[in-house]
Write an enzyme that holds these catalytic residues in place. Structure first.
Site, PDB file in Angstrom:
ATOM      1  N   GLY A 173       0.781  -1.231   0.000  1.00 37.56           N
ATOM      2  CA  GLY A 173       0.000   0.000   0.000  1.00 37.56           C
ATOM      3  C   GLY A 173       0.816   1.285   0.000  1.00 37.56           C
ATOM      4  O   GLY A 173       0.528   2.210  -0.765  1.00 37.56           O
ATOM      5  N   ASN A 174       1.857   1.346   0.852  1.00 38.42           N
ATOM      6  CA  ASN A 174       2.556   2.636   0.989  1.00 38.42           C
ATOM      7  C   ASN A 174       3.380   3.002  -0.245  1.00 38.42           C
ATOM      8  O   ASN A 174       3.864   4.123  -0.353  1.00 38.42           O
ATOM      9  CB  ASN A 174       3.416   2.674   2.260  1.00 38.42           C
ATOM     10  CG  ASN A 174       4.571   1.721   2.174  1.00 38.42           C
ATOM     11  OD1 ASN A 174       4.440   0.641   1.600  1.00 38.42           O
ATOM     12  ND2 ASN A 174       5.701   2.103   2.743  1.00 38.42           N
ATOM     13  N   LYS A 212      -3.334  -9.609  -2.633  1.00 37.89           N
ATOM     14  CA  LYS A 212      -2.305  -9.496  -3.677  1.00 37.89           C
ATOM     15  C   LYS A 212      -1.030 -10.284  -3.327  1.00 37.89           C
ATOM     16  O   LYS A 212      -0.291 -10.669  -4.224  1.00 37.89           O
ATOM     17  CB  LYS A 212      -1.958  -8.033  -3.977  1.00 37.89           C
ATOM     18  CG  LYS A 212      -1.305  -7.265  -2.846  1.00 37.89           C
ATOM     19  CD  LYS A 212       0.152  -7.012  -3.069  1.00 37.89           C
ATOM     20  CE  LYS A 212       0.825  -6.314  -1.919  1.00 37.89           C
ATOM     21  NZ  LYS A 212       0.298  -6.261  -0.584  1.00 37.89           N
ATOM     22  N   LYS A 217       1.519 -12.050   4.076  1.00 31.98           N
ATOM     23  CA  LYS A 217       2.862 -11.983   3.471  1.00 31.98           C
ATOM     24  C   LYS A 217       3.692 -13.184   3.905  1.00 31.98           C
ATOM     25  O   LYS A 217       4.401 -13.787   3.108  1.00 31.98           O
ATOM     26  CB  LYS A 217       3.572 -10.678   3.871  1.00 31.98           C
ATOM     27  CG  LYS A 217       2.820  -9.463   3.378  1.00 31.98           C
ATOM     28  CD  LYS A 217       3.449  -8.171   3.798  1.00 31.98           C
ATOM     29  CE  LYS A 217       2.429  -7.066   3.779  1.00 31.98           C
ATOM     30  NZ  LYS A 217       1.566  -6.997   2.594  1.00 31.98           N
ATOM     31  N   LYS A 235     -11.125  -9.541   4.088  1.00 32.21           N
ATOM     32  CA  LYS A 235     -10.124  -8.659   3.464  1.00 32.21           C
ATOM     33  C   LYS A 235     -10.489  -7.195   3.712  1.00 32.21           C
ATOM     34  O   LYS A 235     -11.513  -6.702   3.218  1.00 32.21           O
ATOM     35  CB  LYS A 235     -10.091  -8.944   1.959  1.00 32.21           C
ATOM     36  CG  LYS A 235      -9.215  -8.011   1.143  1.00 32.21           C
ATOM     37  CD  LYS A 235      -7.769  -8.395   1.243  1.00 32.21           C
ATOM     38  CE  LYS A 235      -6.876  -7.310   0.714  1.00 32.21           C
ATOM     39  NZ  LYS A 235      -5.527  -7.372   1.273  1.00 32.21           N
TER      40      LYS A 235
HETATM   41  N1  LIG Z   1       5.519  -9.212  12.939  1.00 28.62           N
HETATM   42  C1  LIG Z   1       5.543  -8.093  12.192  1.00 28.62           C
HETATM   43  N2  LIG Z   1       6.719  -7.650  11.663  1.00 28.62           N
HETATM   44  C2  LIG Z   1       6.743  -6.514  10.919  1.00 28.62           C
HETATM   45  N3  LIG Z   1       5.644  -5.785  10.630  1.00 28.62           N
HETATM   46  C3  LIG Z   1       4.442  -6.192  11.119  1.00 28.62           C
HETATM   47  C4  LIG Z   1       4.354  -7.355  11.923  1.00 28.62           C
HETATM   48  N4  LIG Z   1       3.046  -7.517  12.270  1.00 28.62           N
HETATM   49  C5  LIG Z   1       2.374  -6.510  11.712  1.00 28.62           C
HETATM   50  N5  LIG Z   1       3.207  -5.699  11.025  1.00 28.62           N
HETATM   51  C6  LIG Z   1       2.715  -4.495  10.293  1.00 28.62           C
HETATM   52  O1  LIG Z   1       2.263  -4.963   9.036  1.00 28.62           O
HETATM   53  C7  LIG Z   1       2.511  -3.945   8.068  1.00 28.62           C
HETATM   54  C8  LIG Z   1       2.420  -4.547   6.663  1.00 28.62           C
HETATM   55  O2  LIG Z   1       1.071  -4.800   6.375  1.00 28.62           O
HETATM   56  P1  LIG Z   1       0.209  -3.840   5.435  1.00 28.62           P
HETATM   57  O3  LIG Z   1       0.562  -2.411   5.730  1.00 28.62           O
HETATM   58  O4  LIG Z   1      -1.214  -4.274   5.591  1.00 28.62           O
HETATM   59  O5  LIG Z   1       0.756  -4.320   4.034  1.00 28.62           O
HETATM   60  P2  LIG Z   1       0.868  -3.627   2.588  1.00 28.62           P
HETATM   61  O6  LIG Z   1       2.241  -3.027   2.563  1.00 28.62           O
HETATM   62  O7  LIG Z   1       0.743  -4.794   1.653  1.00 28.62           O
HETATM   63  O8  LIG Z   1      -0.248  -2.630   2.470  1.00 28.62           O
HETATM   64  C9  LIG Z   1       3.874  -3.416   8.456  1.00 28.62           C
HETATM   65  O9  LIG Z   1       4.126  -2.148   7.922  1.00 28.62           O
HETATM   66  C10 LIG Z   1       3.762  -3.405   9.984  1.00 28.62           C
HETATM   67  O10 LIG Z   1       3.216  -2.171  10.432  1.00 28.62           O
HETATM   68  N1  LIG Z   2      -5.807  -6.759  -3.025  1.00 27.06           N
HETATM   69  C1  LIG Z   2      -4.933  -6.490  -2.001  1.00 27.06           C
HETATM   70  O1  LIG Z   2      -4.389  -7.379  -1.347  1.00 27.06           O
HETATM   71  O2  LIG Z   2      -4.687  -5.135  -1.758  1.00 27.06           O
HETATM   72  P1  LIG Z   2      -3.826  -4.526  -0.551  1.00 27.06           P
HETATM   73  O3  LIG Z   2      -2.472  -5.201  -0.598  1.00 27.06           O
HETATM   74  O4  LIG Z   2      -3.732  -3.053  -0.878  1.00 27.06           O
HETATM   75  O5  LIG Z   2      -4.556  -4.800   0.702  1.00 27.06           O
END
Ligand SMILES: Nc1ncnc2c1ncn2[C@@H]1O[C@H](COP(=O)(O)OP(=O)(O)O)[C@@H](O)[C@H]1O
Ligand SMILES: NC(=O)OP(=O)(O)O
Length: 310
Positions: free
Chosen positions: A11-12, A209, A271, A128
């Protein structure tokens, strides 16, 4: 041919606080600078990306304008629409950045249909998170109209939708042909458009994803599977005083940490599960979970992020 690297963008890499098209395009211009480093290092880049915030916002726009003459689009179509918009921004940014570096490569975004099982239990258990973060009070209000909201890893309440597991990727061989023709591909956006059956019937869901990207990495026989997210490394006891950074980790060790509950569902857990699948399915290869900013170090052959192997 270089090494085939599947990179799943979190996302970021696309969206911070500002959900405007301009801000997302600007974020992707920055993201492309890092991704082009991988191309410069000689890798064949296969990009995928999320759409959680974007597809949730689009659903809200659909609801707001819904009328007989301008009906709201169903969720599978909304996923396709976000593949189009994010694919456009990313393809545009990557093409410009490659040109700036005088790298003669084409970029193609492939609208991707991802097959799921119509009997996947996920259809009965929405999980989700999509769209904006709400307060508990706002979520309670929204739930009166039948939608489901859940608390998302300590960050607020979000609408949740069914998220079945991908079983196949309809366009996988087309993506592979493009990669083998030296084209940088963007595919499986937002986990792919969920479809079921031989007739590829669209279904209302959002595939994770991380899982779709792992399936793609298997199908194109990627050498490396990289999941880019908001942290440089995976941690155990994340956010606590005794948190510990994971650098090299085996599937068996990760399974144990997972059992102990170190990875938040809806954020780090998918992940971890995707990385475990890749390492199990490709025992000689590695999955990496890290941040976009860390990618530059990989170019200098440094070990980066959390590396998961069988
Ligand atoms: N055990 C962990 N180790 C590292 N990060 C973690 C952990 N548990 C939760 N997180 C959080 O999960 C985030 C990643 O998930 P998310 O932001 O939903 O993913 P995406 O980057 O796909 O949008 C990290 O930035 C962190 O804040
Ligand atoms: N489809 C999906 O997993 O999107 P995000 O990673 O943004 O949650």
């Amino acid at each position: 041919m270089g090494k085939k690297v599947v990179v799943a963008l979190g996302g970021n890499a696309i969206l911070s606080d500002d959900a405007s098209a301009k801000a997302q395009q600007e974020a992707l211009v920055q993201t492309s600078k890092y991704l082009v480093q991988l191309v410069q290092a000689g890798n064949d880049l296969i990009i995928s990306h999320g759409n959680g915030p974007q597809v949730g916002n689009l659903l809200l726009q659909q609801q707001a304008a819904n009328s007989e003459k301008n009906p709201a689009m169903p969720l599978d179509t909304c996923v396709a629409m976000t593949q189009g918009s994010i694919g456009y921004w990313l393809s545009n940014a990557m093409s410009n950045e490659l040109a700036k570096k005088e790298i003669d490569k084409q970029v193609a975004t492939v609208l991707t249909q991802v097959v799921v099982d119509e009997n996947d239990p996920a259809f009965k258990n929405p999980s989700k998170p999509v769209g904006p973060f709400l307060t508990k009070e706002e979520a309670d209000e929204e739930m009166k109209s039948g939608a489901t909201f859940k608390e998302d890893a300590g960050r607020g309440w979000r609408k949740v939708v069914p998220s079945p597991k991908p079983t196949d990727i309809h366009e996988a061989s087309t993506i592979n042909k493009l990669v083998n023709s030296d084209v940088v591909t963007i595919s499986c956006g937002g986990g792919g458009i969920p479809v079921v059956g031989k007739s590829l019937q669209g279904v209302e869901a959002v595939i994770d994803k991380d899982f779709a990207s792992e399936k793609l990495a298997d199908l194109v026989q990627a050498d490396t599977f990289i999941i880019l997210t908001g942290v440089d490394n995976v941690y155990i006891n994340y956010g606590k005083e005794n948190e510990k950074k994971l650098e090299q980790v085996t599937v068996a060790e990760l399974e144990e940490y997972k059992e102990q509950g170190h990875f938040a569902p809806g954020s780090m857990l998918p992940k971890i599960e995707a990385a475990i699948s890749f390492a199990n399915n490709n025992p000689e290869k590695q999955a990496i979970i890290t941040s976009l900013e860390n990618l530059g170090k990989m170019e200098q052959n440094e070990t980066i992020g959390t590396v998961i192997t069988k």
